[in-house]
Design a protein around this motif. Structure first.
Motif, PDB file in Angstrom:
ATOM      1  N   CYS A  57      81.765 -25.553  62.433  1.00  8.59           N
ATOM      2  CA  CYS A  57      80.841 -24.723  61.655  1.00  8.59           C
ATOM      3  C   CYS A  57      81.240 -24.694  60.185  1.00  8.59           C
ATOM      4  CB  CYS A  57      80.805 -23.312  62.225  1.00  8.59           C
ATOM      5  SG  CYS A  57      79.485 -22.296  61.522  1.00  8.59           S
ATOM      6  N   SER A  67      78.645 -27.233  59.187  1.00  7.46           N
ATOM      7  CA  SER A  67      77.429 -26.465  59.441  1.00  7.46           C
ATOM      8  C   SER A  67      77.297 -25.311  58.448  1.00  7.46           C
ATOM      9  CB  SER A  67      77.415 -25.975  60.880  1.00  7.46           C
ATOM     10  OG  SER A  67      76.122 -25.548  61.232  1.00  7.46           O
ATOM     11  N   HIS A  68      77.243 -24.081  58.917  1.00  2.40           N
ATOM     12  CA  HIS A  68      76.804 -22.985  58.049  1.00  2.40           C
ATOM     13  C   HIS A  68      77.849 -21.910  57.767  1.00  2.40           C
ATOM     14  CE1 HIS A  68      73.130 -25.041  59.073  1.00  2.40           C
ATOM     15  NE2 HIS A  68      72.564 -24.450  58.048  1.00  2.40           N
ATOM     16  N   CYS A  85      74.749 -17.254  60.706  1.00  2.00           N
ATOM     17  CA  CYS A  85      74.458 -18.102  61.873  1.00  2.00           C
ATOM     18  C   CYS A  85      72.982 -18.471  61.918  1.00  2.00           C
ATOM     19  CB  CYS A  85      74.857 -17.383  63.168  1.00  2.00           C
ATOM     20  SG  CYS A  85      74.488 -18.344  64.657  1.00  2.00           S
ATOM     21  N   VAL A  86      72.721 -19.811  61.912  1.00  2.00           N
ATOM     22  CA  VAL A  86      71.340 -20.281  62.022  1.00  2.00           C
ATOM     23  C   VAL A  86      71.031 -20.707  63.450  1.00  2.00           C
ATOM     24  CG1 VAL A  86      71.354 -21.064  59.623  1.00  2.00           C
ATOM     25  CG2 VAL A  86      71.892 -22.693  61.454  1.00  2.00           C
ATOM     26  N   CYS A 135      72.415 -23.038  65.313  1.00  2.00           N
ATOM     27  CA  CYS A 135      72.264 -24.493  65.448  1.00  2.00           C
ATOM     28  C   CYS A 135      72.792 -25.024  66.765  1.00  2.00           C
ATOM     29  CB  CYS A 135      72.922 -25.212  64.282  1.00  2.00           C
ATOM     30  SG  CYS A 135      74.726 -25.197  64.337  1.00  2.00           S
ATOM     31  N   ASN A 136      73.697 -24.260  67.410  1.00  2.00           N
ATOM     32  CA  ASN A 136      74.213 -24.658  68.727  1.00  2.00           C
ATOM     33  C   ASN A 136      75.416 -25.591  68.644  1.00  2.00           C
ATOM     34  OD1 ASN A 136      73.643 -23.953  71.458  1.00  2.00           O
ATOM     35  ND2 ASN A 136      73.083 -26.068  71.882  1.00  2.00           N
TER      36      ASN A 136
END
Lengths: 433, 463
Positions: A356, A360-361, A379-380, A382-383
């Motif tokens: 992450c 990621s984010h 948290c978006v 995204c999995n």
């Protein structure tokens, strides 16, 4: 109890598991072993015209391994049968006679002229085979000679040859499609237009498995050279699932039966193919890796799962997931989820954090004691953390209830469906009713 | 290491059973209790090396954790996930370089580290499944691969002209010498023993470093260049003043040469001796079948030295070997894995007892113990006693600093050091077992030696 007997375009078999046209179905010896092990049917390895082709005398297969040499993907440069036509026909006839309850479909690949197809169809019909499969799929070798995927890549040819075959035999005709195209629906539509009783897919994916970094030869290497081969096995399953689903939900292909192929290794893979619209399945790599006995796990597993879920027969599962395959634009943007980490299950490896934070984010925090926690404001959903977590069910995606506020956007989660088609950022949006 | 540790001791236990010839029951202290082929089997590699395929499978289990707990748990801070990934990517020699950058004695540490209480205990797969990644064996796979190339992995920097004296060629001294030499300094290492290596050469169980590994590792380490090894003992041939005068810096890393006395009557009887002396003799024995061992052996102590002496006595063919420890099992410094290894080899344990007398006429025959208990003021005797038959009594109740130079501050009998390893005397550092703090592990000594070397380097270069 569930009934897993299969009736695919009128061809009956005790279960929906057929061996695909490939090395395992080249000879009576193999096919009889397969039937003894419990396979519901076979598609006999592709026949061609005499003089029969020859194969390379070096390695035919290349493999991509996972841990502990687990076969994830396999590539082959083997061509169609390299035995005389008469030998194959005699064996097909004998095996069908001795195993009348099993499906016997014969794969064919001859040059693109009607005479060639007419001739071989008559000979196959004489064996008592249940049907034919037109090999428009193989991407290697034969395609250089204008056959296999060279046909499958041109919808007009597919339609033309399919029409010839339907005109020249009473046997059901299955058209085997190549995945080496941009949109699988075009060849499928062509097959349907030509009168095909079904399509089967996918054939193998054009591929080079690896490169020998000492000799700089592609693998499998024949005297220092390599040629692209056909990739199959578990690695291609997602590609195959998508293509099966694309055809299953295409209005122009409505009603066209599908025989699903591509990396099926366990009963679960088979069930997934069938849920996405396949009426039966064909298997090759799993048998080549583990031997024919794997069918016993597949048949028992499928039957048990169906019984457990109350699915009475194969019709009850075929296509059940198709209505849920949609276009991105119709996905519900008001479905808001957040990652949740089960601290009891967490083993504190920190992979979620690394993934992450780096890629990621930045939505996972490390608290003292290596406690990893999701930052809802970032948290978006995204999995990625779920995907890289080595512990099953440690990280889950939890839906925010309608009416709740998404801490990331500050907006209230709407109860109703809302997608791109009506989104204010979409210049081509349709006005909400 | 846990997987093989369950298998191997059973084999050794079976192999060490006295045979029917009766040699095992020869009274007193005698050589040749087991035939040579049985001895060879008993003293073979405790943990056989991983094959290339086994290493790939073992490496694949590593999750490449973020800020990995195993690295935190390693006293030398080896980048374990990185070296395991390099093994998985089929570059074991580069994996070894990753190890050696942090721990130049990564080869011996892969063999002797109590990984079950360090990196492997911290491994998240230990948390997840009770089965950690086999970090120790993977480290050995990589370091063996590098050492098999015959090349030294590092190049020495240009000569600085600085001279440093290191006292002691054990793990701390060698790690420091290597680091200093790599940085371009000239290093002379003095050791009191005939061979360099310290406890690696003289102190650990033979089956943990087979094939002369300790010596080969020293030769390989010296491949960096710029290191001279000389014989010399502080307080005898050497004085700290002379060393300090002749060098830009001195590192004291001479370990703990002395042993604690038992304080029991009769401990001067033949047959009673320090476990360290027995282990050193065994390690240097050219022919194990010529090495005498008692029919009945008693070992007093609870650390690794006690375990190594007891297990090796059993493997030499002693009929009974008993470790007697004054407290309970949970207090033993030796890890549970080591205890189990000893038990599987046939060693018996007695807890809560301390020796009060060694008994015998001209030679040891029995040891008398008194039961103990935890009292309000510490350990106390209960007054109740028992005796164990003993031809040999090995004491392993701790080693002490011997020959500490005058004018150096001590702390609990060891050389007091600051966080950088500096002693109370300017220009003199100390590292390893002789320095205060630490836990007397090989890997800790390596870390302290390395860090002291970096401190010396900084002080000499102003970096």
């Amino acid at each position: 109890m569930a009934d897993i007997r299969s009736d695919f375009i009128g061809i009956r078999s005790p279960n929906p598991f057929w061996l695909a046209s490939a090395p395992p179905t080249d000879k009576a010896y193999n096919v009889e072993r397969a039937f003894r092990a419990g396979w519901g049917g076979v598609v006999w390895k592709t026949l061609g015209l005499d003089p029969h082709i020859v194969n390379v005398n070096g390695p035919r297969y290349g493999v991509v391994y996972g841990a502990d040499r687990r076969v994830l993907g396999m590539n082959n440069i083997e061509l169609i049968t390299d035995r005389p036509l008469a030998v194959n026909l005699a064996e097909i006839k004998q095996v069908k006679r001795d195993w009348p309850d099993r499906a016997m479909v014969v794969s064919l690949m001859v040059p693109c002229d009607e005479e060639s197809w007419r001739g071989i169809l008559a000979e196959v019909e004489d064996t008592g085979a249940d049907g034919v499969e037109l090999n428009f799929g193989c991407p290697h070798g034969m395609s250089e000679r204008g056959m296999g995927s060279a046909v499958g890549q041109v919808p007009d040819y597919i339609e033309m040859v399919t029409r010839w075959c339907k005109a020249n035999t009473r046997m059901p005709v299955i058209v085997k499609l190549t995945p080496n195209i941009t949109d699988i629906r075009y060849p499928a539509r062509a097959a349907k237009k030509g009168g095909a009783d079904a399509v089967s897919l996918i054939n193998t994916v054009s591929s080079i498995t690896s490169v020998d970094l000492d000799s700089f030869s592609p693998e499998p290497s024949i005297d220092g050279k390599g040629s692209h081969g056909g990739y199959c096995g578990p690695a291609v399953k997602p590609i195959a699932l998508n293509m099966v689903a694309e055809i299953a939900r295409d209005p122009d292909c409505a009603g066209l039966p599908i025989s699903g192929i591509g990396g099926i290794t366990t009963w679960r893979d088979a069930a997934e193919f069938m849920a996405l619209g396949a009426g039966n399945v064909q298997v090759c790599t799993a048998a080549m890796t583990y031997g024919f006995r794997v069918v016993q796990e597949m048949a028992a597993g499928l039957e048990a799962w169906m019984a457990e879920k109350g699915h009475a027969d194969l019709a009850a599962i075929t296509g059940r997931a198709v209505p849920n395959v949609t276009d991105w634009q119709h996905l519900n943007l008001n479905f808001v989820t957040k990652a949740r980490i089960d601290q009891e299950a967490c083993i504190k490896c920190g992979r979620c954090f690394a993934a992450c934070e780096d890629t990621s984010h930045q939505a996972i925090a490390i608290k003292p004691g290596r406690v990893f926690e999701v930052i809802d404001e970032e948290c978006v959903a995204c999995n990625l953390c779920v995907n890289v977590c080595p512990v099953e069910n440690c990280i889950t995606m939890e839906r925010l209830a309608p009416g709740a506020t998404d801490p990331r956007t500050g907006r209230t989660v709407p109860a109703e469906h809302g997608d791109w088609t009506t989104h204010p950022n979409n210049p081509g949006r349709v006005a909400a009713e | 290491m846990t997987a093989s540790q369950t298998a191997k001791p059973a084999e050794t236990a079976a192999a060490s059973h006295p045979d029917s010839s009766g040699a095992a029951r020869t009274p007193g202290i005698a050589p040749g209790r087991l035939p040579p082929e049985r001895l060879a089997g008993n003293f073979a590699d405790l943990h056989p090396p991983l094959s290339a395929h086994e290493a790939l499978v073992a490496a694949d289990r590593c999750y490449f954790c973020h800020d990995a707990p195993c690295v935190t748990a390693c006293p030398t801070g080896i980048d374990i996930p990185m070296f395991i990934r390099q093994i998985a990517a089929e570059r074991p020699v580069e994996a070894a370089r990753t190890i050696f950058e942090a721990n130049i004695l990564g080869g011996i540490c892969a063999r002797v580290c109590p990984t079950e209480t360090l990196c492997e205990e911290a491994c998240v797969r230990e948390t997840a499944e009770g089965k950690p990644v086999e970090i120790g064996r993977l480290q050995r796979f990589a370091t063996d691969a590098q050492m098999a190339t015959g090349a030294h992995p590092f190049a020495r920097a240009a000569e600085t002209g600085r001279r440093i004296a290191v006292v002691g060629a054990g793990p701390a001294g060698l790690a420091a010498a290597h680091r200093l030499a790599m940085l371009g300094h000239g290093v002379t290492v003095y050791d009191a023993r005939e061979k360099p290596g310290g406890l690696n050469e003289y102190g650990i169980a033979a089956y943990k470093a087979v094939g002369g590994f300790a010596g080969r590792e020293v030769d390989w380490l010296l491949g960096i260049g710029g290191i001279t090894i000389r014989h010399g003992r502080l307080g005898a041939e050497l004085t700290l003043d002379a060393l300090a005068a002749g060098h830009d810096a001195v590192l004291l890393a001479m370990g703990l040469a002395g042993v604690n006395a038992l304080g029991a009557a009769g401990e001067e009887l033949p047959g009673a001796r320090p476990a360290t002396a027995f282990i050193a003799e065994l390690r240097q024995a050219a022919d194990l079948s010529a090495l005498p061992v008692g029919r009945n052996v008693v070992v007093v102590g609870g650390g690794m030295t006690a375990i190594d002496a007891a297990v090796q006595s059993k493997l030499l063919g002693a009929e009974t070997v008993t470790i007697v420890y004054r407290r309970g099992r949970g207090s033993m410094p030796a890890s549970r894995v080591e205890q189990d290894h000893a038990a599987a080899a046939g060693v018996a344990f007695r807890f809560w007892a301390r020796p009060v007398a060694a008994l015998g006429e001209g030679a040891l025959r029995e040891v008398e113990f008194e039961y103990t208990r935890a009292g309000d003021a510490g350990l106390e005797g209960t007054g109740e006693t028992f005796r164990l038959p003993a031809d040999q009594l090995f004491t392993a109740i701790g080693q002490v600093l011997e020959g500490a130079p005058e004018g150096i501050a001590l702390e609990r009998g060891k050389i007091a050091v600051d966080a950088e390893g500096r002693s109370s005397r300017p220009g003199v550092w100390a590292a390893g077992d002789c320095a205060a703090g630490g836990d007397d592990l090989t890997v800790t000594a390596v870390a302290e030696g390395r860090d002291a070397a970096m401190s010396i380097h900084r002080s000499l270069t102003g970096d």
